[in-house]
Motif scaffolding. Structure first.
Motif, PDB file in Angstrom:
ATOM      1  N   GLY A   1       0.819  -1.207   0.000  1.00  0.00           N
ATOM      2  CA  GLY A   1       0.000   0.000   0.000  1.00  0.00           C
ATOM      3  C   GLY A   1       0.851   1.254   0.000  1.00  0.00           C
ATOM      4  O   GLY A   1       2.040   1.206   0.292  1.00  0.00           O
ATOM      5  N   PRO A   2       0.231   2.411  -0.341  1.00  0.00           N
ATOM      6  CA  PRO A   2       0.994   3.655  -0.457  1.00  0.00           C
ATOM      7  C   PRO A   2       1.163   4.401   0.883  1.00  0.00           C
ATOM      8  O   PRO A   2       0.392   4.183   1.825  1.00  0.00           O
ATOM      9  CB  PRO A   2       0.112   4.496  -1.386  1.00  0.00           C
TER      10      PRO A   2
ATOM     11  N   MET B   1       3.795  -3.073   2.806  1.00  0.00           N
ATOM     12  CA  MET B   1       3.074  -2.359   3.856  1.00  0.00           C
ATOM     13  C   MET B   1       2.489  -3.346   4.865  1.00  0.00           C
ATOM     14  O   MET B   1       2.483  -3.081   6.074  1.00  0.00           O
ATOM     15  CB  MET B   1       1.960  -1.494   3.281  1.00  0.00           C
TER      16      MET B   1
ATOM     17  N   ASN C   1       9.910  -1.884  -3.443  1.00  0.00           N
ATOM     18  CA  ASN C   1       9.297  -0.560  -3.597  1.00  0.00           C
ATOM     19  C   ASN C   1       8.837  -0.081  -2.242  1.00  0.00           C
ATOM     20  O   ASN C   1       7.711  -0.309  -1.840  1.00  0.00           O
ATOM     21  CB  ASN C   1       8.105  -0.644  -4.554  1.00  0.00           C
TER      22      ASN C   1
ATOM     23  N   HIS D   1       8.956  -7.833  -2.438  1.00  0.00           N
ATOM     24  CA  HIS D   1       7.741  -8.308  -3.123  1.00  0.00           C
ATOM     25  C   HIS D   1       7.907  -9.716  -3.683  1.00  0.00           C
ATOM     26  O   HIS D   1       8.414  -9.883  -4.798  1.00  0.00           O
ATOM     27  CB  HIS D   1       7.363  -7.328  -4.241  1.00  0.00           C
TER      28      HIS D   1
HETATM   29  N1  LIG Z   1       4.937  -1.316  -1.647  1.00  0.00           N
HETATM   30  C1  LIG Z   1       4.506  -1.001  -0.442  1.00  0.00           C
HETATM   31  O1  LIG Z   1       3.648  -1.646   0.157  1.00  0.00           O
HETATM   32  C2  LIG Z   1       5.101   0.257   0.165  1.00  0.00           C
HETATM   33  C3  LIG Z   1       4.823   0.418   1.654  1.00  0.00           C
HETATM   34  C4  LIG Z   1       5.005   1.833   2.128  1.00  0.00           C
HETATM   35  N2  LIG Z   1       4.122   2.722   1.436  1.00  0.00           N
HETATM   36  C5  LIG Z   1       6.436   2.300   1.951  1.00  0.00           C
HETATM   37  O2  LIG Z   1       6.700   3.133   1.135  1.00  0.00           O
HETATM   38  O3  LIG Z   1       7.304   1.817   2.631  1.00  0.00           O
END
Ligand SMILES: NC(=O)CC[C@H](N)C(=O)O
Length: 354
Positions: free
Chosen positions: A211-212, A239, A280, A323
């Motif tokens: 998540g962002p 996340m 990411n 991931h």
């Molecule tokens: N890809 C994600 O789940 C990113 C997790 C969170 N937003 C971070 O930047 O660390």
């Protein structure tokens, strides 16, 4: 026509503005180092609102296809490249990257010295930036909580039969769903604000999605989530991993500049093996914050020593900061899905070794 990438610290970079450069966009500027995978990056909800700089100098050479989107639309606010080809070549290509960005009104810049931009971000850290027609962009205060912008509102189910997994939605990537479906799992995608529905769903296991933004934006649901984690076998991704740490009393912090790319080496302390991973993220779990919690570190980043995954000392709760579903990047960590689902099936408690 000229365009500018303006960093909040005052540094500016000149480049060529795209056709739809008619509105200024502001967002957190981040760089992605993979040679390929631009379609997955642009559509990954974890990138919501960010301005992505691609460090590989030629982007767009295999175009945009119908398969590789991680969500229905482009999630980033803007894109910065050195060169973006108008003439893609791939049997699956439906359109060029430029056409795709223009169709969704996402401004982008080319002919930017992306190495220089990357050096600036590495030196000064991830920060707000803008794509603007001039160098005098006036920065606006940022509004938080991007998870709410990407998490769905209702429960969606996928797959017919088999083990039932609830995928808690902080902005899930299609590839996580696919990795589960490919393994014969039935999936209910559950918005993060509806965690209480787990009692009704009674899944066999839960997966916490990517998540962002800041994982601490989930603070309101952490007490409920902790109860669920103690009840159901759990696997947290990115996340989801950070949220597990927070739920058990750990803490997270923001890296100076995050990890985004397809070749981040990770060491598994259980097997002693190192593998490459797709990453990411901006945030990481603070190692000393785990003292006194039931969580122990399972994976480390070989480059900077940061935590890359956790396991609970007595329950089937495991997590990865990277991931395992890849997309983009190597599939070297996909075994974690098999590992987790096998442990769920065998009611594995203590051992997390495959
Ligand atoms: N890809 C994600 O789940 C990113 C997790 C969170 N937003 C971070 O930047 O660390």
């Amino acid at each position: 026509m000229k365009g500018y990438l303006c960093l909040q610290d005052g540094t500016t970079f000149e480049g060529k503005a795209s056709r739809h450069f008619d509105r200024n966009v502001q967002g957190e500027v981040v760089f992605f180092t993979g040679m390929t995978g631009y379609q997955e990056v642009l559509t990954d909800p974890s990138y919501k609102g960010q301005i992505v700089v691609f460090t590989y100098p030629l982007i767009g050479n295999y175009g945009i296809n119908d398969e590789d989107g991680e969500s229905e639309e482009i999630q980033v606010s803007g894109v910065v490249m050195y060169q973006c080809t108008d003439v893609p070549s791939h049997f699956q290509a439906r359109k060029s990257l430029g056409t795709y960005l223009n169709e969704q009104n996402i401004p982008y810049m080319t002919e930017v010295d992306t190495r220089e931009v990357t050096k600036a971000i590495r030196a000064e850290g991830t920060q707000q930036a803008a794509l603007s027609r001039g160098t005098d962009y006036l920065f606006q205060p940022t509004k938080g909580h991007q998870i709410q912008q990407v998490s769905g509102e209702k429960i969606e189910t996928y797959g017919e039969a088999g083990m039932h997994v609830a995928l808690i939605d902080f902005g899930w990537k299609k590839s996580i769903l696919n990795a589960l479906l490919e393994r014969g799992v039935r999936v209910s995608v559950l918005p993060f604000s509806k965690v209480e529905m787990l009692d009704t769903l009674q899944p066999d296991a839960i997966v916490l999605s990517n998540g962002p933004g800041d994982p601490k934006d989930t603070v309101d649901v952490l007490p409920l989530l902790k109860k669920a984690l103690e009840k159901f076998p759990t696997f947290g991704i990115c996340m989801g991993h950070q949220v597990i740490a927070l739920a058990f009393g750990g803490d997270t912090t923001k890296l100076t500049f995050g990890h985004r790319g397809a070749n981040h080496p990770v060491k598994d302390v259980v097997s002693g093996k190192v593998f490459l991973s797709s990453q990411n993220h901006n945030y990481v779990v603070k190692e000393d914050s785990l003292n006194g919690t039931p969580l122990v570190t399972r994976f480390y980043n070989v480059n900077d020593g940061s935590i890359e995954g956790l396991m609970h000392d007595s329950k089937l709760i495991m997590s990865a900061q990277f991931h395992p579903e890849a997309h983009p990047g190597p599939k070297d960590a996909e075994w974690l899905f098999d590992n987790f689902l096998t442990l769920v099936k065998n009611k594995g408690v203590k051992t997390h070794v495959s």
